[in-house]
Design a protein around this motif. Structure first.
Motif, PDB file in Angstrom:
ATOM      1  N   ASN A  41      14.514 -15.279  -0.016  1.00 30.95           N
ATOM      2  CA  ASN A  41      15.655 -14.647   0.642  1.00 30.95           C
ATOM      3  C   ASN A  41      16.902 -14.674  -0.233  1.00 30.95           C
ATOM      4  N   ILE A  42      17.112 -15.763  -0.948  1.00 33.31           N
ATOM      5  CA  ILE A  42      18.242 -15.814  -1.875  1.00 33.31           C
ATOM      6  C   ILE A  42      18.047 -14.788  -2.983  1.00 33.31           C
ATOM      7  N   GLY A  43      16.807 -14.673  -3.466  1.00 30.76           N
ATOM      8  CA  GLY A  43      16.506 -13.664  -4.477  1.00 30.76           C
ATOM      9  C   GLY A  43      16.764 -12.253  -3.974  1.00 30.76           C
ATOM     10  N   LEU A  44      16.405 -12.002  -2.721  1.00 26.11           N
ATOM     11  CA  LEU A  44      16.656 -10.685  -2.141  1.00 26.11           C
ATOM     12  C   LEU A  44      18.149 -10.411  -1.996  1.00 26.11           C
ATOM     13  N   ASP A  45      18.913 -11.436  -1.663  1.00 25.06           N
ATOM     14  CA  ASP A  45      20.367 -11.272  -1.620  1.00 25.06           C
ATOM     15  C   ASP A  45      20.897 -10.863  -2.998  1.00 25.06           C
ATOM     16  N   CYS A  46      20.405 -11.542  -4.024  1.00 20.09           N
ATOM     17  CA  CYS A  46      20.840 -11.218  -5.394  1.00 20.09           C
ATOM     18  C   CYS A  46      20.470  -9.787  -5.765  1.00 20.09           C
ATOM     19  N   LEU A  47      19.270  -9.373  -5.397  1.00 18.16           N
ATOM     20  CA  LEU A  47      18.847  -8.004  -5.703  1.00 18.16           C
ATOM     21  C   LEU A  47      19.660  -6.987  -4.916  1.00 18.16           C
ATOM     22  N   GLY A  48      20.008  -7.311  -3.689  1.00 19.88           N
ATOM     23  CA  GLY A  48      20.856  -6.417  -2.909  1.00 19.88           C
ATOM     24  C   GLY A  48      22.219  -6.256  -3.541  1.00 19.88           C
ATOM     25  N   GLN A  49      22.786  -7.345  -4.025  1.00 16.01           N
ATOM     26  CA  GLN A  49      24.065  -7.279  -4.722  1.00 16.01           C
ATOM     27  C   GLN A  49      23.928  -6.480  -6.013  1.00 16.01           C
ATOM     28  N   ALA A  50      22.817  -6.699  -6.728  1.00 14.62           N
ATOM     29  CA  ALA A  50      22.582  -5.962  -7.968  1.00 14.62           C
ATOM     30  C   ALA A  50      22.474  -4.462  -7.704  1.00 14.62           C
ATOM     31  N   PHE A 102      25.492 -21.527 -10.683  1.00 12.96           N
ATOM     32  CA  PHE A 102      25.888 -20.124 -10.557  1.00 12.96           C
ATOM     33  C   PHE A 102      26.586 -19.866  -9.227  1.00 12.96           C
ATOM     34  N   SER A 103      26.044 -20.390  -8.147  1.00  9.76           N
ATOM     35  CA  SER A 103      26.640 -20.157  -6.827  1.00  9.76           C
ATOM     36  C   SER A 103      28.006 -20.813  -6.702  1.00  9.76           C
ATOM     37  N   ALA A 104      28.175 -21.988  -7.320  1.00  6.26           N
ATOM     38  CA  ALA A 104      29.469 -22.662  -7.286  1.00  6.26           C
ATOM     39  C   ALA A 104      30.536 -21.836  -7.988  1.00  6.26           C
ATOM     40  N   PHE A 105      30.118 -20.999  -8.929  1.00  5.98           N
ATOM     41  CA  PHE A 105      31.040 -20.073  -9.587  1.00  5.98           C
ATOM     42  C   PHE A 105      31.242 -18.800  -8.771  1.00  5.98           C
ATOM     43  N   MET A 106      30.164 -18.243  -8.256  1.00  8.13           N
ATOM     44  CA  MET A 106      30.243 -16.939  -7.605  1.00  8.13           C
ATOM     45  C   MET A 106      30.973 -16.977  -6.264  1.00  8.13           C
ATOM     46  N   LEU A 107      30.957 -18.093  -5.567  1.00  9.94           N
ATOM     47  CA  LEU A 107      31.649 -18.124  -4.275  1.00  9.94           C
ATOM     48  C   LEU A 107      33.160 -17.913  -4.448  1.00  9.94           C
ATOM     49  N   PRO A 108      33.845 -18.677  -5.286  1.00  7.45           N
ATOM     50  CA  PRO A 108      35.271 -18.379  -5.488  1.00  7.45           C
ATOM     51  C   PRO A 108      35.495 -17.046  -6.194  1.00  7.45           C
ATOM     52  N   PHE A 109      34.519 -16.606  -6.999  1.00  6.26           N
ATOM     53  CA  PHE A 109      34.640 -15.312  -7.669  1.00  6.26           C
ATOM     54  C   PHE A 109      34.686 -14.178  -6.651  1.00  6.26           C
ATOM     55  N   GLU A 129      30.219 -12.533  -0.487  1.00 12.00           N
ATOM     56  CA  GLU A 129      30.825 -13.850  -0.262  1.00 12.00           C
ATOM     57  C   GLU A 129      30.092 -14.619   0.829  1.00 12.00           C
ATOM     58  N   LYS A 130      29.725 -13.940   1.892  1.00 11.75           N
ATOM     59  CA  LYS A 130      29.019 -14.596   2.989  1.00 11.75           C
ATOM     60  C   LYS A 130      27.627 -15.061   2.542  1.00 11.75           C
ATOM     61  N   GLU A 131      26.964 -14.253   1.741  1.00 14.52           N
ATOM     62  CA  GLU A 131      25.626 -14.616   1.270  1.00 14.52           C
ATOM     63  C   GLU A 131      25.689 -15.803   0.312  1.00 14.52           C
ATOM     64  N   VAL A 132      26.661 -15.774  -0.602  1.00 11.37           N
ATOM     65  CA  VAL A 132      26.741 -16.826  -1.615  1.00 11.37           C
ATOM     66  C   VAL A 132      27.161 -18.158  -1.002  1.00 11.37           C
ATOM     67  N   ALA A 133      27.912 -18.119   0.088  1.00 11.94           N
ATOM     68  CA  ALA A 133      28.261 -19.368   0.772  1.00 11.94           C
ATOM     69  C   ALA A 133      26.986 -20.112   1.175  1.00 11.94           C
ATOM     70  N   TYR A 134      25.982 -19.367   1.652  1.00 12.63           N
ATOM     71  CA  TYR A 134      24.700 -19.989   1.990  1.00 12.63           C
ATOM     72  C   TYR A 134      23.967 -20.442   0.732  1.00 12.63           C
ATOM     73  N   HIS A 135      23.982 -19.630  -0.309  1.00 15.36           N
ATOM     74  CA  HIS A 135      23.295 -19.996  -1.556  1.00 15.36           C
ATOM     75  C   HIS A 135      23.823 -21.328  -2.080  1.00 15.36           C
ATOM     76  N   LEU A 136      25.144 -21.490  -2.045  1.00 18.09           N
ATOM     77  CA  LEU A 136      25.738 -22.724  -2.547  1.00 18.09           C
ATOM     78  C   LEU A 136      25.376 -23.902  -1.650  1.00 18.09           C
ATOM     79  N   ARG A 137      25.453 -23.715  -0.357  1.00 14.44           N
ATOM     80  CA  ARG A 137      25.124 -24.799   0.560  1.00 14.44           C
ATOM     81  C   ARG A 137      23.670 -25.235   0.396  1.00 14.44           C
ATOM     82  N   HIS A 138      22.782 -24.271   0.272  1.00 11.71           N
ATOM     83  CA  HIS A 138      21.353 -24.570   0.135  1.00 11.71           C
ATOM     84  C   HIS A 138      21.069 -25.324  -1.159  1.00 11.71           C
ATOM     85  N   SER A 139      21.585 -24.822  -2.267  1.00  8.02           N
ATOM     86  CA  SER A 139      21.310 -25.474  -3.557  1.00  8.02           C
ATOM     87  C   SER A 139      21.979 -26.840  -3.639  1.00  8.02           C
TER      88      SER A 139
END
Length: 250
Positions: A41-50, A102-109, A129-139
Motif C-alpha cells: 500500500n505504501i508502494g501504491l501511494d508512491c506510484l500514485g504520487q509519481a 525518506f518519509s521523514a524528509f517528505m512529510l515536511p517537504f 502529505e496525508k499519505e506520507v504521514a502514515y508512511h513515516l508513522r509506520h516506518s
C-alpha cells in the motif's frame, strides 16, 4: 521557467517511481501478511504520487510525452532520482530504514509545498502529505520495534541506518534548478528542512535506544543522472513490458 519546472517535477516523480518499485519487490516476501499488505500500500501511494507528477511534468514539457513515456522510455542517465530510493532491499531492516529516512524528509517537504504558487503541485502536496504521514508513522514504529527488539533485529537495524545515512544528504541539496524554482515561489528550499528532519530521526532513534549516525561525507549525483549500479537492474524489470511490446495497452 518551464524547463526548470519540468526538471524539478521530474525529480520528484522519479523519486517516487523508483521507491514504489522497490517497495513492490516485497510483495509476497514480507515478514508477515499484514506487513506484505502495508508495504504494498505504501508502494501504491508512491506510484500514485509519481503518476500525478509525471502527468504534470509531461504537461509542462509540452512535447506530447505522457506518464508512461516518462516512466518507462528513458535511459538510465536521464533518471534524476535521489540515490537513497534506488538502494536495494538487502533485508527488511534495510527497507524500513530507507523508508524512514525518506518519509521523514517528505512529510515536511509536502507540508511546505502546500504553500507553492503552483496550483498543480499544491494539489498534489495536499493529498501526498496525508499519505506520507502514515508512511513515516509506520516506518518509525518498525525502527523502534527492530532497534529495541532482539539482538539480531537490533544489529540489522543499526547496520541499515548507518549504511544508508550517507545517501540522506542529497535530499537537502539545492542546485540552480531548485533555487530558480524557489525564487519563483514554486519549490521548497530543501536545505531548510534538514533541522526538522534531524529532530524527527533523532527522536525516533532515541526511543529505539539507538545512536543517530553521522556521515563523514554525502554520496550524491542522482539528480544529475549519476547513479549506483543498482538502478540499471531495477529499470530492466520496471521497463521490460513497455520495451518488449512497444505501445502495448491493457
Amino acid at each position: 521557467m518551464s524547463d526548470d519546472l519540468f526538471r524539478y517535477v521530474l525529480r520528484l516523480a522519479d523519486d517516487h517511481l523508483i521507491l514504489g518499485q522497490r517497495l513492490g519487490e516485497w510483495c509476497g516476501k514480507a515478514p508477515s501478511l499484514e506487513e506484505d499488505l502495508a508495504l504494498a500500500n505504501i508502494g501504491l501511494d508512491c506510484l500514485g504520487q509519481a503518476r500525478a507528477l509525471f502527468t504534470y511534468a509531461g504537461k509542462v514539457e509540452g512535447k506530447g510525452r505522457d506518464e508512461d513515456d516518462l516512466a518507462f522510455l528513458r535511459p538510465e542517465r536521464e533518471y534524476c532520482n535521489a540515490l537513497l530510493v534506488e538502494q536495494p532491499n538487502r533485508d527488511f531492516a534495510w527497507a524500513i530504514a530507507r523508508q524512514f529516512y525518506f518519509s521523514a524528509f517528505m512529510l515536511p517537504f509536502w507540508r511546505a509545498m502546500g504553500k507553492s504558487t503552483d496550483d498543480d503541485l499544491r494539489a498534489i502536496a495536499a493529498k501526498a502529505e496525508k499519505e506520507v504521514a502514515y508512511h513515516l508513522r509506520h516506518s518509525a514504529e518498525w525502527v523502534i520495534r527492530l532497534g529495541d527488539g532482539t539482538e539480531e533485529s537490533r544489529r540489522r537495524m543499526i547496520a541499515a541506518l548507518e549504511e544508508l545515512f550517507i545517501y540522506t544528504g542529497e535530499l537537502f541539496e539545492m542546485d540552480d534548478v531548485a533555487l530558480a524554482m524557489v525564487s519563483e515561489g514554486v519549490a521548497v528550499d530543501a536545505s531548510e528542512l534538514r533541522d526538522e528532519w534531524r529532530r524527527t530521526v533523532d527522536g525516533v532513534l532515541s526511543e529505539a535506544h539507538l545512536t543517530a549516525p553521522e556521515a563523514a561525507y554525502d554520496q550524491t549525483g542522482g539528480r544529475e543522472g549519476r547513479h549506483t549500479e543498482h538502478l540499471g537492474h531495477l529499470l530492466s524489470e520496471l521497463q521490460y513490458m513497455q520495451r518488449a511490446y512497444p505501445g502495448l495497452e491493457w
